[in-house]
Design a protein around this motif. Structure first.
Motif, PDB file in Angstrom:
ATOM      1  N   PHE A 109      -1.173   0.684  -2.452  1.00 29.86           N
ATOM      2  CA  PHE A 109      -0.923   2.086  -3.398  1.00 29.86           C
ATOM      3  C   PHE A 109       0.065   2.336  -3.753  1.00 29.86           C
ATOM      4  CE2 PHE A 109      -3.409   4.529   0.052  1.00 29.86           C
ATOM      5  CZ  PHE A 109      -3.988   2.995   1.101  1.00 29.86           C
ATOM      6  N   TYR A 147       2.862   6.018  -4.879  1.00 28.97           N
ATOM      7  CA  TYR A 147       2.723   7.251  -4.886  1.00 28.97           C
ATOM      8  C   TYR A 147       3.901   7.419  -6.026  1.00 28.97           C
ATOM      9  CZ  TYR A 147      -0.326   7.274  -0.755  1.00 28.97           C
ATOM     10  OH  TYR A 147      -0.827   7.652   0.140  1.00 28.97           O
ATOM     11  N   TYR A 170      -4.200  -3.089   1.630  1.00 30.40           N
ATOM     12  CA  TYR A 170      -4.770  -1.763   1.352  1.00 30.40           C
ATOM     13  C   TYR A 170      -3.556  -1.435   0.276  1.00 30.40           C
ATOM     14  CZ  TYR A 170      -8.055   2.359   1.831  1.00 30.40           C
ATOM     15  OH  TYR A 170      -8.507   3.392   1.505  1.00 30.40           O
ATOM     16  N   LYS A 189      -4.923   3.166  -5.909  1.00 31.64           N
ATOM     17  CA  LYS A 189      -5.226   2.625  -4.611  1.00 31.64           C
ATOM     18  C   LYS A 189      -5.720   1.226  -5.125  1.00 31.64           C
ATOM     19  CE  LYS A 189      -9.346   4.142  -2.782  1.00 31.64           C
ATOM     20  NZ  LYS A 189      -9.873   5.470  -3.021  1.00 31.64           N
ATOM     21  N   PHE A 244       7.074   4.916  -5.074  1.00 23.19           N
ATOM     22  CA  PHE A 244       7.116   4.381  -4.382  1.00 23.19           C
ATOM     23  C   PHE A 244       5.428   3.052  -3.972  1.00 23.19           C
ATOM     24  CE2 PHE A 244      10.201   5.566  -1.870  1.00 23.19           C
ATOM     25  CZ  PHE A 244      11.025   6.468  -2.300  1.00 23.19           C
ATOM     26  N   ARG A 260      -0.943  -1.492   3.520  1.00 24.06           N
ATOM     27  CA  ARG A 260      -1.659  -1.915   5.244  1.00 24.06           C
ATOM     28  C   ARG A 260      -2.425  -3.121   5.466  1.00 24.06           C
ATOM     29  NH1 ARG A 260      -6.126   1.554   6.416  1.00 24.06           N
ATOM     30  NH2 ARG A 260      -6.656   0.344   7.980  1.00 24.06           N
ATOM     31  N   PRO A 266       9.643   5.797   2.362  1.00 26.40           N
ATOM     32  CA  PRO A 266       9.633   6.721   3.778  1.00 26.40           C
ATOM     33  C   PRO A 266       9.178   5.525   5.120  1.00 26.40           C
ATOM     34  CG  PRO A 266       8.759   7.946   1.673  1.00 26.40           C
ATOM     35  CD  PRO A 266       8.888   6.222   1.590  1.00 26.40           C
ATOM     36  N   PHE A 300      -0.415  11.397  -4.615  1.00 31.28           N
ATOM     37  CA  PHE A 300      -1.082   9.427  -4.659  1.00 31.28           C
ATOM     38  C   PHE A 300      -1.175  10.031  -6.049  1.00 31.28           C
ATOM     39  CE2 PHE A 300      -4.255   6.625  -3.708  1.00 31.28           C
ATOM     40  CZ  PHE A 300      -5.148   6.784  -4.004  1.00 31.28           C
ATOM     41  N   GLU A 322      -6.731   7.397   2.232  1.00 33.32           N
ATOM     42  CA  GLU A 322      -5.592   7.394   1.873  1.00 33.32           C
ATOM     43  C   GLU A 322      -4.876   8.556   2.323  1.00 33.32           C
ATOM     44  OE1 GLU A 322      -8.763   6.943   0.550  1.00 33.32           O
ATOM     45  OE2 GLU A 322      -8.632   8.145  -1.526  1.00 33.32           O
ATOM     46  N   GLN A 323      -3.561   8.253   2.850  1.00 29.38           N
ATOM     47  CA  GLN A 323      -2.429   9.618   3.242  1.00 29.38           C
ATOM     48  C   GLN A 323      -2.513  10.314   2.318  1.00 29.38           C
ATOM     49  OE1 GLN A 323       0.202   7.920   5.664  1.00 29.38           O
ATOM     50  NE2 GLN A 323      -1.318   6.544   6.980  1.00 29.38           N
ATOM     51  N   TYR A 324      -2.614  11.907   2.656  1.00 32.69           N
ATOM     52  CA  TYR A 324      -2.372  12.300   1.709  1.00 32.69           C
ATOM     53  C   TYR A 324      -0.909  13.578   2.088  1.00 32.69           C
ATOM     54  CZ  TYR A 324      -6.477  12.092  -0.890  1.00 32.69           C
ATOM     55  OH  TYR A 324      -7.416  11.366  -1.805  1.00 32.69           O
ATOM     56  N   PHE A 325       0.026  13.628   0.983  1.00 27.07           N
ATOM     57  CA  PHE A 325       1.167  13.714   2.208  1.00 27.07           C
ATOM     58  C   PHE A 325       1.484  15.504   2.220  1.00 27.07           C
ATOM     59  CE2 PHE A 325       3.385  10.433   3.361  1.00 27.07           C
ATOM     60  CZ  PHE A 325       3.188   9.207   2.773  1.00 27.07           C
TER      61      PHE A 325
END
Lengths: 111, 115
Positions: free
Chosen positions: B34, B36, B32, B49, B90, B94, A43, B46, A99-102
């Motif tokens: 992550f 996914y 930071y 993290k 993935f 950040r 992405p 998610f 944290e981001q949730y998609f």
């Protein structure tokens, strides 16, 4: 708790047309980010909205624009569609800097 | 500017064997980090993290990741792979203190677990 939803699921447009994609944030989240995922790629960040204001933008032309509404839902608008705009468009919501949730994404095909 | 490298396009492992999916990153300041996972025709889910603290982070579905600051790596691991783990993974980063929370993603690694 309601997750992130996006509409429509799939969309086919013709080159030169305009498109609007929609995203509903997860309950309680005030930040929405939009990403473009081309086939076989990770992405790529388009822009982010925090409390109805754009607060970050990636390397995308101005024909990519957005809105965030008072309920924190969001729209992504793309004008003058090009063939290379064909991709999966992902919306992600978060609370402030966490944290981001998609969402499941919208698959856009431009012919 | 930050970046993420996932050096393997695909990782193949037999069910029951341990798996590792590699990730290295570049970022200004503290990261930071992550992981996914993406299943076909789905959005990103998610997994886990890392912010600060213990270098070994545990996440969903039995996955864990090891943060190594000196090697700027954040490899994803699982002690025993399942066929259902087959998916696209993935890594993302950040800066910890950035003004907004956007992520930079790697190009992804396809994990294939054979029965």
């Amino acid at each position: 708790e309601t997750g992130v939803t996006q509409s429509p699921t799939h969309l086919i447009k013709t080159r030169g047309q305009q498109v609007t994609l929609r995203c509903s944030s997860q309950s309680g989240h005030n930040t929405v980010s939009w990403y473009q995922q081309a086939l076989g790629q990770g992405p790529q960040f388009i822009f982010q909205y925090y409390r109805e204001e754009e607060n970050g933008r990636g390397n995308f032309p101005p024909r990519f624009s957005g809105l965030q509404f008072p309920n924190y839902s969001s729209e992504l608008n793309v004008n003058a569609l090009e063939l290379d705009d064909s991709a999966l468009y992902l919306c992600a919501s978060s609370l402030d800097q966490y944290e981001q949730y998609f969402g499941p994404g919208t698959r856009l095909t431009v012919t | 500017a930050q970046s993420v490298a996932q050096p393997e396009d695909q990782v193949n492992v037999a069910e029951g064997n341990p798996l590792t999916v590699k990730c290295t990153y570049s970022v200004s300041g503290n990261p930071y980090l992550f992981w996914y996972v993406q299943y076909p025709n789905r959005g990103l889910q998610f997994l886990l993290k890392y912010i600060t603290g213990d270098n070994l982070v545990k996440g969903s579905y039995g996955f864990e990741a090891e943060f190594n600051k000196s090697q700027t790596s954040f490899h994803l691991k699982k002690p025993s792979a399942l066929v259902s783990d087959s998916a696209l993974y993935f890594c993302a980063v950040r800066p910890l203190n950035s003004g907004y929370s956007t992520l930079t993603f790697g190009k992804g690694t396809m994990l294939l677990v054979s029965p």
